[in-house]
Design a protein around this motif. Structure first.
Motif, PDB file in Angstrom:
ATOM      1  N   SER A 144       0.743  -1.068   0.022  1.00 56.43           N
ATOM      2  CA  SER A 144       0.000  -0.140   0.010  1.00 56.43           C
ATOM      3  C   SER A 144       0.870   1.182   0.092  1.00 56.43           C
ATOM      4  O   SER A 144       0.577   2.391  -0.368  1.00 56.43           O
ATOM      5  N   ASP A 145       2.112   1.014   0.501  1.00 56.33           N
ATOM      6  CA  ASP A 145       3.202   2.230   0.324  1.00 56.33           C
ATOM      7  C   ASP A 145       3.086   2.895  -0.984  1.00 56.33           C
ATOM      8  O   ASP A 145       2.901   4.121  -1.338  1.00 56.33           O
ATOM      9  N   GLY A 146       3.333   1.738  -1.935  1.00 54.41           N
ATOM     10  CA  GLY A 146       3.727   2.242  -3.451  1.00 54.41           C
ATOM     11  C   GLY A 146       2.220   2.531  -4.193  1.00 54.41           C
ATOM     12  O   GLY A 146       2.224   3.024  -5.175  1.00 54.41           O
ATOM     13  N   LEU A 147       1.124   1.848  -3.705  1.00 55.49           N
ATOM     14  CA  LEU A 147      -0.158   1.864  -4.507  1.00 55.49           C
ATOM     15  C   LEU A 147      -0.940   2.832  -4.314  1.00 55.49           C
ATOM     16  O   LEU A 147      -1.917   3.101  -4.746  1.00 55.49           O
ATOM     17  N   LYS A 148      -0.739   3.457  -3.002  1.00 50.90           N
ATOM     18  CA  LYS A 148      -1.558   4.522  -2.510  1.00 50.90           C
ATOM     19  C   LYS A 148      -1.433   5.610  -3.388  1.00 50.90           C
ATOM     20  O   LYS A 148      -0.515   5.773  -4.278  1.00 50.90           O
ATOM     21  N   SER A 149      -2.634   6.304  -3.555  1.00 49.08           N
ATOM     22  CA  SER A 149      -2.639   7.476  -4.507  1.00 49.08           C
ATOM     23  C   SER A 149      -1.564   8.388  -4.277  1.00 49.08           C
ATOM     24  O   SER A 149      -1.120   8.998  -3.119  1.00 49.08           O
ATOM     25  N   MET A 150      -1.202   9.240  -5.156  1.00 50.73           N
ATOM     26  CA  MET A 150      -0.119  10.203  -5.181  1.00 50.73           C
ATOM     27  C   MET A 150      -0.705  11.503  -4.352  1.00 50.73           C
ATOM     28  O   MET A 150      -2.098  11.839  -4.608  1.00 50.73           O
ATOM     29  N   PRO A 151       0.045  11.973  -3.623  1.00 48.25           N
ATOM     30  CA  PRO A 151      -0.595  13.183  -2.686  1.00 48.25           C
ATOM     31  C   PRO A 151      -0.686  14.424  -3.502  1.00 48.25           C
ATOM     32  O   PRO A 151      -0.188  14.649  -4.442  1.00 48.25           O
ATOM     33  N   GLU A 152      -1.510  15.189  -3.139  1.00 47.27           N
ATOM     34  CA  GLU A 152      -2.146  16.526  -3.839  1.00 47.27           C
ATOM     35  C   GLU A 152      -1.072  17.516  -3.457  1.00 47.27           C
ATOM     36  O   GLU A 152      -0.586  18.372  -4.177  1.00 47.27           O
ATOM     37  N   GLN A 153      -0.330  17.523  -2.233  1.00 44.54           N
ATOM     38  CA  GLN A 153       0.622  18.418  -1.823  1.00 44.54           C
ATOM     39  C   GLN A 153       1.553  17.528  -1.290  1.00 44.54           C
ATOM     40  O   GLN A 153       1.478  16.841  -0.701  1.00 44.54           O
ATOM     41  N   GLU A 263       6.575  -5.406  10.147  1.00 43.94           N
ATOM     42  CA  GLU A 263       5.942  -4.604   9.345  1.00 43.94           C
ATOM     43  C   GLU A 263       6.214  -3.060  10.021  1.00 43.94           C
ATOM     44  O   GLU A 263       6.589  -2.206   9.430  1.00 43.94           O
ATOM     45  N   THR A 264       6.318  -2.944  11.355  1.00 37.89           N
ATOM     46  CA  THR A 264       6.637  -1.457  11.983  1.00 37.89           C
ATOM     47  C   THR A 264       8.099  -1.374  11.844  1.00 37.89           C
ATOM     48  O   THR A 264       8.466  -0.225  11.551  1.00 37.89           O
ATOM     49  N   ARG A 265       8.995  -2.287  11.912  1.00 34.01           N
ATOM     50  CA  ARG A 265      10.475  -2.431  11.724  1.00 34.01           C
ATOM     51  C   ARG A 265      10.820  -2.000  10.308  1.00 34.01           C
ATOM     52  O   ARG A 265      11.545  -0.905  10.006  1.00 34.01           O
ATOM     53  N   ARG A 266      10.163  -2.674   9.475  1.00 33.41           N
ATOM     54  CA  ARG A 266      10.255  -2.534   8.071  1.00 33.41           C
ATOM     55  C   ARG A 266       9.926  -0.744   7.537  1.00 33.41           C
ATOM     56  O   ARG A 266      10.537  -0.157   6.909  1.00 33.41           O
ATOM     57  N   ARG A 267       8.869  -0.493   8.060  1.00 37.05           N
ATOM     58  CA  ARG A 267       8.307   0.782   7.816  1.00 37.05           C
ATOM     59  C   ARG A 267       8.924   1.971   8.501  1.00 37.05           C
ATOM     60  O   ARG A 267       9.350   2.948   8.051  1.00 37.05           O
ATOM     61  N   ALA A 272      13.037   6.048   7.561  1.00 36.06           N
ATOM     62  CA  ALA A 272      14.391   6.584   7.921  1.00 36.06           C
ATOM     63  C   ALA A 272      15.155   6.731   6.712  1.00 36.06           C
ATOM     64  O   ALA A 272      15.935   8.126   6.689  1.00 36.06           O
ATOM     65  N   ILE A 273      15.255   5.945   5.707  1.00 35.24           N
ATOM     66  CA  ILE A 273      15.876   6.091   4.539  1.00 35.24           C
ATOM     67  C   ILE A 273      15.450   7.259   3.586  1.00 35.24           C
ATOM     68  O   ILE A 273      16.191   8.135   2.962  1.00 35.24           O
ATOM     69  N   GLY A 274      13.929   7.222   3.713  1.00 31.62           N
ATOM     70  CA  GLY A 274      13.515   8.326   2.855  1.00 31.62           C
ATOM     71  C   GLY A 274      13.759   9.859   3.343  1.00 31.62           C
ATOM     72  O   GLY A 274      14.201  10.922   2.555  1.00 31.62           O
ATOM     73  N   TRP A 275      13.645   9.916   4.834  1.00 28.34           N
ATOM     74  CA  TRP A 275      13.791  11.265   5.552  1.00 28.34           C
ATOM     75  C   TRP A 275      15.229  11.679   5.293  1.00 28.34           C
ATOM     76  O   TRP A 275      15.680  12.719   5.248  1.00 28.34           O
ATOM     77  N   TRP A 407       7.509  13.258   9.361  1.00 26.31           N
ATOM     78  CA  TRP A 407       7.462  12.589   7.860  1.00 26.31           C
ATOM     79  C   TRP A 407       6.771  11.370   8.020  1.00 26.31           C
ATOM     80  O   TRP A 407       6.380  10.672   7.170  1.00 26.31           O
ATOM     81  N   LEU A 408       7.120  10.459   9.252  1.00 23.53           N
ATOM     82  CA  LEU A 408       6.350   9.257   9.391  1.00 23.53           C
ATOM     83  C   LEU A 408       4.758   9.391   9.335  1.00 23.53           C
ATOM     84  O   LEU A 408       4.215   8.486   8.575  1.00 23.53           O
ATOM     85  N   ALA A 409       4.325  10.631   9.776  1.00 21.55           N
ATOM     86  CA  ALA A 409       2.787  10.677   9.616  1.00 21.55           C
ATOM     87  C   ALA A 409       2.379  10.795   7.928  1.00 21.55           C
ATOM     88  O   ALA A 409       1.296  10.816   7.585  1.00 21.55           O
ATOM     89  N   ARG A 410       3.229  11.474   7.336  1.00 23.19           N
ATOM     90  CA  ARG A 410       2.974  11.735   5.760  1.00 23.19           C
ATOM     91  C   ARG A 410       3.433  10.747   4.710  1.00 23.19           C
ATOM     92  O   ARG A 410       2.979  10.672   3.714  1.00 23.19           O
ATOM     93  N   HIS A 411       4.443   9.653   5.287  1.00 27.91           N
ATOM     94  CA  HIS A 411       5.029   8.818   4.116  1.00 27.91           C
ATOM     95  C   HIS A 411       4.384   7.558   4.623  1.00 27.91           C
ATOM     96  O   HIS A 411       4.661   7.134   5.615  1.00 27.91           O
TER      97      HIS A 411
END
Length: 411
Positions: A144-153, A263-267, A272-275, A407-411
């Motif tokens: 779902s991380d990748g398949l979710k809709s693109m953010p509007e902002q 799943e929590t560890r993976r996320r 962290a890598i994205g941030w 960042w966790l809340a938005r990604h």
């Protein structure tokens, strides 16, 4: 341009910044139908609110026609009294071309917008882009991380980006341009099946007789985004008070990390890598599992421009020193804004040589690896200051990204 765009189109556009004090808005215009239509729509929006509108075109230098297309965009902007600039980029032959071009597009446009005092940049992504992206990520076996809709902002490189026409079909935008008697450019690469997006576009056309269309896939992506938001909040709650952010690095007690759901560890590791790296796309689950395995065994591991290791029973994650080699100036690494008297001086990573000239780092109590990739102020080979710990308060380093918790809340 007519005084008011079509009522139908005008009502389905997701108008950004309606409740904000945005005074200067930019539109990234390639010359294609999506961005050209967005330019006209945003001009109407800006005129209604007394905001200033400007436009920017990025020539990636990948097609000889691109320079002429930028001139065409400039001509349309001039006819409508919109200021326009063209930026240029050349690939240095490192890494994946498409990924490098995508990063350069956001980085260069963000730098330009920040210098111009722009509050936000609008992009012409449509509902068709949403559906095509869904299919491409489905092929990569995304969750779902990748398949979710693109953010509007979203924020990138210190700039807010918005997608006002994300809920609009490309065909509606093209029909709007036709009524406005405004042309657009058809990029020949849109027919090149070596690109994933082109293959996804053709697959979408083939799936339409089965009832699988852009509208339906966009709805699925939206549903997944709602579910994904709930999972993200659960991860955020599970990690609350456990993750420490210091000088742009992250740490968590090894015991707290091991007690989390897989799943929590993976996320957590993906976030962290994205941030830390600012990358558009984080590594896939298998690569992240290799990082997790190494950390659980107290071994250092690098992934996606980030290095992870264990020190004193804490997992640490920081920017990999090799990822910032050769970077110069401020913003540094698209993360750090450096303020202070910089004339005649250079901003680059501290590295090994910087730590040799600044032995005081040991007294601060942070691992050595944290400091290696952080920016220093240099005069040739001489380290003038470390903005993160400048005893004379001449220099200051400010993190341009949001906090890791946000960042966790938005990604």
């Amino acid at each position: 341009m007519s005084e008011t765009p079509d009522a139908f189109l005008y009502n389905i556009v997701s108008w950004p910044f309606v409740n904000t004090k945005a005074e200067k808005i930019a539109v990234a215009v390639s010359g294609g139908s999506d961005s050209m239509a967005l330019l006209l729509l945003m001009q109407h929006w800006a005129q209604e609110r007394g905001a200033e509108l400007c436009a920017v075109t990025l020539d990636h230098g990948l097609r000889p026609e691109a320079a002429e297309e930028a001139v065409m965009v400039g001509r349309v902007c001039a006819e409508r009294g919109i200021s326009h600039e063209t930026l240029s980029w050349q690939w240095d032959k490192r890494g994946n071309l498409q990924a490098a071009a995508r990063e350069a597009r956001y980085r260069l446009i963000a730098d330009w917008a920040l210098a111009k005092g722009v509050d936000a940049v609008c992009l012409g992504h449509t509902r068709d882009d949403q559906a095509e992206t869904f299919l491409m990520r489905l092929a990569r076996k995304s969750g779902s991380d990748g398949l979710k809709s693109m953010p509007e902002q979203f924020d990138r490189f210190g700039m807010r980006f918005a997608r006002p026409v994300l809920g609009v079909h490309r065909a509606d935008l093209q029909a709007f341009l036709a009524r406005e008697d405004v042309g657009w450019v058809d990029d020949p690469s849109n027919a090149d099946e070596t690109y994933d997006r082109v293959r996804a576009r053709k697959a979408l056309a083939a799936l339409r007789p089965l009832g699988i269309d852009a509208e339906g896939l966009a709805t699925v992506a939206h549903n997944l985004a709602m579910e994904n938001a709930l999972v993200r909040q659960a991860v955020r709650d599970a990690l609350a008070g456990k993750v420490t952010e210091q000088h742009g690095a992250l740490s968590i007690a090894l015991r707290d990390f091991r007690l989390q759901w897989p799943e929590t560890r993976r996320r957590f590791l993906q976030a962290a890598i994205g941030w830390l790296s600012g990358a558009d796309y984080v590594p896939r689950a298998l690569a992240v599992s290799h990082l997790e395995f190494a950390l659980s065994g107290k071994r250092a591991h690098t992934l996606g421009g980030v290095i992870g290791w264990v020190a004193k029973d804490r997992i640490w994650l920081a920017r990999e020193p090799r990822a910032v080699e050769g970077l110069r100036g401020t913003p540094f690494d698209a993360r750090w804004k450096i303020e202070g008297p910089l004339e005649g001086l250079e901003i680059r990573a501290l590295g090994e040589e910087g730590l040799k000239q600044w032995p005081e780092w040991r007294a601060i109590g942070l691992p050595r690896r944290v400091w290696l990739s952080l920016p220093g102020v240099w005069n040739g080979a001489e380290l003038v200051a470390t903005p993160h710990d400048d005893a004379e308060n001449r220099y200051k380093a400010s993190l341009m990204t949001t906090s890791f918790d946000n960042w966790l809340a938005r990604h």
